[in-house]
Design a protein around this motif. Structure first.
Motif, PDB file in Angstrom:
ATOM      1  N   UNK A  15       3.165  14.404   2.520  1.00 14.22           N
ATOM      2  CA  UNK A  15       3.379  13.503   3.648  1.00 14.22           C
ATOM      3  C   UNK A  15       2.207  12.513   3.783  1.00 14.22           C
ATOM      4  N   UNK A  16       1.123  12.858   3.123  1.00 16.54           N
ATOM      5  CA  UNK A  16      -0.109  12.044   3.146  1.00 16.54           C
ATOM      6  C   UNK A  16      -0.632  11.838   4.569  1.00 16.54           C
ATOM      7  N   UNK A  17      -0.672  12.939   5.311  1.00 16.28           N
ATOM      8  CA  UNK A  17      -1.185  12.882   6.688  1.00 16.28           C
ATOM      9  C   UNK A  17      -2.216  14.004   6.890  1.00 16.28           C
ATOM     10  N   UNK A  18      -2.795  14.032   8.092  1.00 18.30           N
ATOM     11  CA  UNK A  18      -3.641  15.157   8.477  1.00 18.30           C
ATOM     12  C   UNK A  18      -5.122  14.868   8.370  1.00 18.30           C
ATOM     13  N   UNK A  19      -5.896  15.804   8.911  1.00 15.72           N
ATOM     14  CA  UNK A  19      -7.349  15.631   8.971  1.00 15.72           C
ATOM     15  C   UNK A  19      -8.067  16.277   7.801  1.00 15.72           C
ATOM     16  N   UNK A  20      -9.281  16.759   8.087  1.00 15.70           N
ATOM     17  CA  UNK A  20     -10.142  17.277   7.015  1.00 15.70           C
ATOM     18  C   UNK A  20     -10.146  18.798   6.950  1.00 15.70           C
ATOM     19  N   UNK A  21     -10.437  19.282   5.758  1.00 12.78           N
ATOM     20  CA  UNK A  21     -10.706  20.712   5.604  1.00 12.78           C
ATOM     21  C   UNK A  21     -12.185  20.909   5.897  1.00 12.78           C
ATOM     22  N   UNK A  22     -12.517  21.930   6.703  1.00 19.08           N
ATOM     23  CA  UNK A  22     -13.936  22.182   6.972  1.00 19.08           C
ATOM     24  C   UNK A  22     -14.661  22.459   5.652  1.00 19.08           C
ATOM     25  N   UNK A  23     -14.068  23.346   4.844  1.00 17.04           N
ATOM     26  CA  UNK A  23     -14.538  23.598   3.469  1.00 17.04           C
ATOM     27  C   UNK A  23     -13.349  23.470   2.540  1.00 17.04           C
ATOM     28  N   UNK A  61      -6.187  17.175  13.402  1.00 16.50           N
ATOM     29  CA  UNK A  61      -7.555  17.660  13.666  1.00 16.50           C
ATOM     30  C   UNK A  61      -8.110  18.453  12.493  1.00 16.50           C
ATOM     31  N   UNK A  62      -7.335  18.572  11.419  1.00 10.27           N
ATOM     32  CA  UNK A  62      -7.827  19.234  10.220  1.00 10.27           C
ATOM     33  C   UNK A  62      -7.658  20.747  10.245  1.00 10.27           C
ATOM     34  N   UNK A  63      -8.293  21.400   9.258  1.00  9.07           N
ATOM     35  CA  UNK A  63      -8.145  22.848   9.119  1.00  9.07           C
ATOM     36  C   UNK A  63      -9.521  23.493   9.075  1.00  9.07           C
ATOM     37  N   UNK A  64      -9.743  24.429  10.007  1.00  8.30           N
ATOM     38  CA  UNK A  64     -11.015  25.175  10.048  1.00  8.30           C
ATOM     39  C   UNK A  64     -11.036  26.186   8.923  1.00  8.30           C
TER      40      UNK A  64
END
Ligand code: FAD
Length: 292
Positions: A15-23, A61-64
């Motif tokens: 989908x080419x969306x979303x935030x950042x991976x913490x790691x 907001x990404x993935x913790x």
């Protein structure tokens, strides 16, 4: 192996969306996979696994925690025994590679695998397949066993020990699917298989909006006789749009990203569809897509 911080996941999902991976990490072999798992344990991080990200919605907001992407976790080996083709492969092998291995021997699993996006691991988790009346048409029919890495140890699950259903495979969790074996009888060789797989891919291009980012079918078909797309179209929702997330005009069960959609836009379109279809037809549409 490099474990990176704050990596954008946009290029790791269809989908080419979303935030950042913490790691974030892309292990290339078993040793690195064990290292990644141990890093998460030592640092008390939750692990999220993705393959090609063709069936997930990554939040804005990404993935913790640690995101392990299997895209580089590859390797495939074919053998023949007792008149059967066996294919052992690592979870990050694309389905396309599995398709090619069956196609080389003119075996029918190549047909349903042709044009199926994503990796083998995601295909197993989702029991990926097609609804056309082919045999075989889902992962459950071709998988002999899969292996799961959990707390540094690899556990093997045979097909019959797993709980397979429409777009689900359970009974192996928790853990990371690392390897699997597939097979099919060689006596089932078919003529013109290459042409059949080509025709199948062509039909996909005709029916689906493959020129735009999507996650394929957003909802599971609620019954055998009526598809999710049927209800969405009947509800007048083709073309319905929030931000840059829109219900495809070509295939109503596809939500496409027209350019700069946010995960929140897609989620709102999903919720609007569910509410409208429930109100108009008293049908509950369940998502096929996984919310990470
Ligand atoms: C254009 C398009 C068409 C599609 N058509 C079809 C279709 O015809 N039929 C169909 O079934 N699907 C279809 N899909 C959906 C999707 O391609 C499949 O579900 C695919 O099997 C997902 O594979 P993936 O590698 O992208 O998995 P991902 O989307 O990365 O992950 C899916 C789920 O599996 C988990 N997971 C992935 N790998 C592992 C692993 N190694 N260990 C543990 N958990 C893991 C993830 O956490 C997530 O919950 C389509 C998608 C698109 C974009």
């Amino acid at each position: 192996m490099q474990i990176e911080k704050n990596v954008s996941l946009k290029k790791y999902n269809s989908w080419q969306v979303g935030g950042e991976a913490e790691y974030f990490v892309l292990p290339e072999n078993m040793e690195q996979m064990r290292e990644a798992e141990a890093f998460a344990k030592t640092n008390n991080l939750q692990i999220t696994v993705i393959g090609s990200g063709s069936n997930v919605l990554v939040p804005d907001h990404g993935i913790k925690g640690l995101v392990i992407c299997t895209k580089k976790f590859r390797g495939l080996h074919c053998s023949q025994e007792e008149n059967r083709l066996f294919i052992e492969c690592m979870a990050g092998e694309p389905k396309f590679a599995l398709m090619k291995a069956f196609l080389k021997e003119n075996l029918p699993p190549a047909i349903f695998l042709s044009g199926l996006p994503g990796d083998v691991g995601g295909g197993l988790v989702m029991n990926a397949g097609i609804s056309e009346g082919l045999k075989p048409r889902e992962f459950v029919e071709i998988c002999d066993w899969l292996e799961v890495l959990r707390d540094g140890e690899v556990h093997r699950y045979h097909n019959k020990d797993l709980d397979w259903s429409y777009r689900h495979c359970r009974g192996w969790e928790p853990g990371i699917i690392v390897r699997a074996s597939f097979s099919w009888p060689l006596e089932d060789r078919q003529d013109n298989l290459k042409q059949k797989t080509k025709d199948f891919s062509k039909t996909r291009w005709q029916r689906q909006p493959l020129d735009l980012p999507s996650c394929g079918s957003t909802f599971v078909n609620p019954s055998k006789d009526k598809s999710a797309g049927y209800y969405i179209e009947k509800a007048g929702l083709k073309g319905f749009q929030i931000g840059d997330a829109a219900v495809s005009e070509k295939h109503a069960n596809f939500i496409v990203n027209l350019g700069n959609a946010k995960a929140a836009d897609i989620k709102q379109v999903i919720e609007h569809i569910q509410q409208s279809v429930r109100e108009q037809f008293r049908v509950d549409l369940r998502t096929e897509v996984r919310f990470l």
